[in-house]
Design an enzyme around this catalytic site. Structure first.
Site, PDB file in Angstrom:
ATOM      1  CG  HIS A  45      21.862 -75.838  11.466  1.00 30.76           C
ATOM      2  ND1 HIS A  45      22.396 -74.686  11.995  1.00 30.76           N
ATOM      3  CD2 HIS A  45      20.508 -75.740  11.631  1.00 30.76           C
ATOM      4  CE1 HIS A  45      21.424 -73.929  12.462  1.00 30.76           C
ATOM      5  NE2 HIS A  45      20.270 -74.531  12.243  1.00 30.76           N
ATOM      6  CB  SER A  93      18.521 -71.761  12.092  1.00 30.22           C
ATOM      7  OG  SER A  93      18.620 -72.431  13.322  1.00 30.22           O
ATOM      8  CD  GLU A 118      25.338 -73.129  11.756  1.00 26.54           C
ATOM      9  OE1 GLU A 118      24.873 -72.463  10.813  1.00 26.54           O
ATOM     10  OE2 GLU A 118      24.674 -73.997  12.338  1.00 26.54           O
TER      11      GLU A 118
END
Length: 144
Positions: A45, A93, A118
């Protein structure tokens, strides 16, 4: 020749509670996928250095299916590809903003509309079943 590593998998699965108790409903990504031009491929992330690109993101019968290429021309991409090739990292994720949700009885929410920002390759996915796999190695080399 430029090396890329082609991966695919489900970044989200419908009807399964993640570690926070949230459940994604079928169709939750539809509006976002219809309007977003690109969805970044990140590592853990971290938006500071994308590691590749998602070439296909679709809702299928199971969830949010992604296919993409890790680009090994940059240091972060090379490191990510090496970790994925060796099986050290295989989670996916999603980074998103909730557009619509209803509370769940136990805990968490049922997410009915998601603005997808994203999809990351991660060590520990919030939804443990969200995993990537390598696509046939013969298709993991493309001409520069």
């Amino acid at each position: 020749m430029t090396d890329t590593l082609v991966i695919e998998g489900h970044a989200s699965l419908f009807g399964l509670a993640d570690l926070g108790g949230d459940v994604v409903a079928r169709g939750a990504f539809a509006a976002s996928l219809a309007t977003r031009r690109t969805i970044p491929m990140l590592f853990q992330h971290d938006p500071s250095e994308p590691v590749g690109l998602w070439t296909s993101i679709t809702e299928d019968a199971r969830g949010l299916f992604v296919r993409g290429e890790i680009l090994t021309s940059g240091a972060r991409g090379r490191a990510t590809a090496a970790l994925v090739r060796r099986g050290a990292v295989d989670g996916l994720s999603i980074g998103f903003r909730t557009r619509a949700a209803t509370p769940r009885e136990a805990r968490g929410r049922v997410l009915t509309a998601i603005d997808l920002w994203e999809v990351s390759i991660v060590t520990f996915p919030m939804l443990p079943q969200a995993r990537l796999r390598l696509v046939a190695p013969a298709r993991n080399r493309v001409a520069a």
